[in-house]
Scaffold this motif. Structure first.
Motif, PDB file in Angstrom:
ATOM      1  N   LEU A  76      55.191  27.703  55.645  1.00 32.06           N
ATOM      2  CA  LEU A  76      53.770  28.013  55.396  1.00 32.06           C
ATOM      3  C   LEU A  76      53.071  28.055  56.756  1.00 32.06           C
ATOM      4  N   SER A  77      53.321  29.135  57.493  1.00 34.36           N
ATOM      5  CA  SER A  77      52.824  29.237  58.870  1.00 34.36           C
ATOM      6  C   SER A  77      52.010  30.507  59.053  1.00 34.36           C
ATOM      7  N   ASN A 130      50.775  36.386  58.383  1.00 32.24           N
ATOM      8  CA  ASN A 130      50.492  37.614  59.132  1.00 32.24           C
ATOM      9  C   ASN A 130      51.553  38.675  58.850  1.00 32.24           C
ATOM     10  N   TYR A 131      52.802  38.236  58.713  1.00 28.51           N
ATOM     11  CA  TYR A 131      53.888  39.168  58.406  1.00 28.51           C
ATOM     12  C   TYR A 131      53.707  39.777  57.019  1.00 28.51           C
ATOM     13  N   LEU A 132      53.404  38.948  56.020  1.00 27.20           N
ATOM     14  CA  LEU A 132      53.237  39.464  54.660  1.00 27.20           C
ATOM     15  C   LEU A 132      52.020  40.386  54.561  1.00 27.20           C
ATOM     16  N   LEU A 133      50.996  40.104  55.350  1.00 26.74           N
ATOM     17  CA  LEU A 133      49.822  40.981  55.342  1.00 26.74           C
ATOM     18  C   LEU A 133      50.153  42.369  55.895  1.00 26.74           C
ATOM     19  N   SER A 134      51.224  42.465  56.671  1.00 21.48           N
ATOM     20  CA  SER A 134      51.605  43.772  57.217  1.00 21.48           C
ATOM     21  C   SER A 134      52.058  44.723  56.108  1.00 21.48           C
ATOM     22  N   PHE A 135      52.381  44.179  54.913  1.00 19.16           N
ATOM     23  CA  PHE A 135      52.760  45.020  53.782  1.00 19.16           C
ATOM     24  C   PHE A 135      51.539  45.446  52.958  1.00 19.16           C
ATOM     25  N   GLY A 136      50.352  44.958  53.344  1.00 19.70           N
ATOM     26  CA  GLY A 136      49.130  45.350  52.648  1.00 19.70           C
ATOM     27  C   GLY A 136      49.170  45.022  51.170  1.00 19.70           C
ATOM     28  N   LYS A 137      48.720  45.965  50.353  1.00 15.56           N
ATOM     29  CA  LYS A 137      48.621  45.761  48.911  1.00 15.56           C
ATOM     30  C   LYS A 137      49.961  45.891  48.201  1.00 15.56           C
ATOM     31  N   TYR A 138      51.020  46.162  48.956  1.00 15.43           N
ATOM     32  CA  TYR A 138      52.306  46.445  48.323  1.00 15.43           C
ATOM     33  C   TYR A 138      53.163  45.199  48.099  1.00 15.43           C
ATOM     34  N   VAL A 139      52.642  44.020  48.372  1.00 15.92           N
ATOM     35  CA  VAL A 139      53.385  42.791  48.117  1.00 15.92           C
ATOM     36  C   VAL A 139      52.471  41.767  47.443  1.00 15.92           C
ATOM     37  N   LEU A 190      47.203  33.002  51.210  1.00 16.81           N
ATOM     38  CA  LEU A 190      47.130  34.428  51.524  1.00 16.81           C
ATOM     39  C   LEU A 190      45.823  35.030  51.006  1.00 16.81           C
ATOM     40  N   LYS A 191      45.370  34.580  49.832  1.00 16.83           N
ATOM     41  CA  LYS A 191      44.105  35.066  49.277  1.00 16.83           C
ATOM     42  C   LYS A 191      42.952  34.721  50.207  1.00 16.83           C
ATOM     43  N   GLU A 192      42.957  33.500  50.739  1.00 12.77           N
ATOM     44  CA  GLU A 192      41.890  33.081  51.652  1.00 12.77           C
ATOM     45  C   GLU A 192      41.872  33.964  52.901  1.00 12.77           C
ATOM     46  N   ARG A 193      43.037  34.284  53.421  1.00 14.69           N
ATOM     47  CA  ARG A 193      43.093  35.154  54.603  1.00 14.69           C
ATOM     48  C   ARG A 193      42.593  36.559  54.280  1.00 14.69           C
ATOM     49  N   ALA A 194      42.981  37.055  53.109  1.00 19.11           N
ATOM     50  CA  ALA A 194      42.544  38.389  52.709  1.00 19.11           C
ATOM     51  C   ALA A 194      41.021  38.452  52.548  1.00 19.11           C
ATOM     52  N   LEU A 195      40.444  37.377  51.999  1.00 17.50           N
ATOM     53  CA  LEU A 195      38.985  37.321  51.844  1.00 17.50           C
ATOM     54  C   LEU A 195      38.294  37.257  53.196  1.00 17.50           C
ATOM     55  N   GLU A 196      38.899  36.553  54.155  1.00 16.88           N
ATOM     56  CA  GLU A 196      38.334  36.497  55.496  1.00 16.88           C
ATOM     57  C   GLU A 196      38.339  37.877  56.127  1.00 16.88           C
ATOM     58  N   ILE A 197      39.411  38.622  55.913  1.00 19.19           N
ATOM     59  CA  ILE A 197      39.474  39.988  56.437  1.00 19.19           C
ATOM     60  C   ILE A 197      38.422  40.875  55.764  1.00 19.19           C
ATOM     61  N   ALA A 198      38.312  40.744  54.435  1.00 11.20           N
ATOM     62  CA  ALA A 198      37.322  41.534  53.708  1.00 11.20           C
ATOM     63  C   ALA A 198      35.915  41.210  54.181  1.00 11.20           C
ATOM     64  N   GLY A 199      35.698  39.955  54.580  1.00 13.75           N
ATOM     65  CA  GLY A 199      34.381  39.551  55.060  1.00 13.75           C
ATOM     66  C   GLY A 199      33.959  40.232  56.345  1.00 13.75           C
ATOM     67  N   LEU A 200      34.928  40.798  57.056  1.00 18.17           N
ATOM     68  CA  LEU A 200      34.579  41.520  58.270  1.00 18.17           C
ATOM     69  C   LEU A 200      33.970  42.879  57.984  1.00 18.17           C
ATOM     70  N   TYR A 201      34.069  43.306  56.710  1.00 19.75           N
ATOM     71  CA  TYR A 201      33.585  44.639  56.324  1.00 19.75           C
ATOM     72  C   TYR A 201      32.620  44.496  55.125  1.00 19.75           C
ATOM     73  N   PRO A 202      31.419  43.899  55.358  1.00 23.12           N
ATOM     74  CA  PRO A 202      30.465  43.696  54.259  1.00 23.12           C
ATOM     75  C   PRO A 202      29.921  45.031  53.718  1.00 23.12           C
TER      76      PRO A 202
END
Length: 302
Positions: free
Chosen positions: A263-264, A269-278, A290-302
């Protein structure tokens, strides 16, 4: 391959007082007509192949001739050696036997001039470019190399290592060497090495014969098992990234991958490289992270 046959033919004739064209034809599984053409080629190349008729005659090499004399040009020798080394690395049948035979003929050291591998990124300064020839020189002649290294957290450290092996694995180049800072054999990813410098200082260390690039997980049971569902749209990447026994086909046509991951930051970061396909099915803690990281990324694009 004619070049290989010519070299082997010289060895075969040199090891016997006399041979016949028929004997050579049977040995190399070609016609006697081809053998005579080969003998003519050898003569034109400066190999003193002689023939005598009658009882006790046959084909032989002039007395006193040594096989150290050049059969091929330096460039041709270099191309043959490097081509055979590639075949040997790919486990091509009998490549090692042929390489040993040709190596006995070509006594001088050859430098690879046909291949260039640039480990720097596009747009890098010329000073950052290191060729495979420089790294090969450092490894074969046992010269230290120094460089700046960035780990997965982008933390910079200055390293001096005794380079022992250059490895290409899983789409990336690595240097295996003894790190003077960590006082241990370590593996360094080339893309994270900057300002590489081959030093004049030499060393004597050899890579242990039992060394393995694969990490040893002494506490593997403590590493979580991930169950990952991959969309069929990303199937082309799966067998490049995972072992065959880790991948199975689902009833809906998607794929299930079962693998152990820490859990590192690297894992997510590696799994996020697959985008919505995993999608992480298990463990639940990993789904949440992973959900928390995805939400943080989404927060960059309000």
């Amino acid at each position: 391959m004619q070049i290989e046959r010519l070299v082997q033919m010289v060895f075969y004739i040199a090891g016997r007082e006399h041979v016949t064209a028929k004997e050579l034809a049977n040995r190399f599984q070609v016609s006697t007509r081809t053998i005579y053409r080969d003998l003519n080629t050898l003569s034109l190349a400066g190999i003193p192949v002689m023939s005598a008729k009658g009882t006790g005659g046959g084909i032989f090499l002039l007395d006193g001739y040594t096989i150290e004399k050049p059969l091929l040009s330096r460039e041709e020798q270099q191309n043959i050696l490097q081509g055979l080394q590639i075949l040997q690395a790919s486990n091509y049948p009998n490549a090692e036997i042929t390489l040993n035979k040709i190596g006995a003929v070509f006594r001088h050291v050859l430098k690879p001039e046909w291949l260039e591998v640039d480990f720097s990124f596009w747009g890098s300064d010329e000073k950052e470019k290191v060729t495979i020839s420089e790294l090969q020189y450092a490894i074969l002649n046992k010269h230290l190399i120094a460089f700046d290294y960035f780990n997965s957290e982008l933390q910079k450290s200055c390293r001096t290592i005794e380079p022992l092996r250059l490895v290409f694995k899983s789409h990336a180049w690595y240097i295996i060497g003894y790190c003077r800072y960590k006082q241990d054999i370590r593996t360094f990813r080339m893309s994270r090495m900057k300002h590489i410098h081959v030093m004049p200082e030499t060393f004597q260390r050899e890579l242990p014969k039992d060394y393995s690039l694969l990490p040893e997980y002494k506490e593997e049971d403590q590493i979580p098992v991930f169950k990952l569902k991959f969309s069929r749209a990303i199937a082309y990447r799966l067998f490049d990234e995972f072992q065959e026994n880790q991948v199975s086909l689902c009833e809906d046509g998607d794929y299930l991958v079962t693998i152990r991951y820490q859990l590192s930051n690297w894992t997510f970061n590696y799994l996020l490289s697959f985008g919505k396909y995993v999608e992480i099915l298990e463990p639940e803690a990993a789904r949440i992270m992973l959900k928390e990281r995805a939400l943080e990324i989404a927060g960059l694009y309000p």
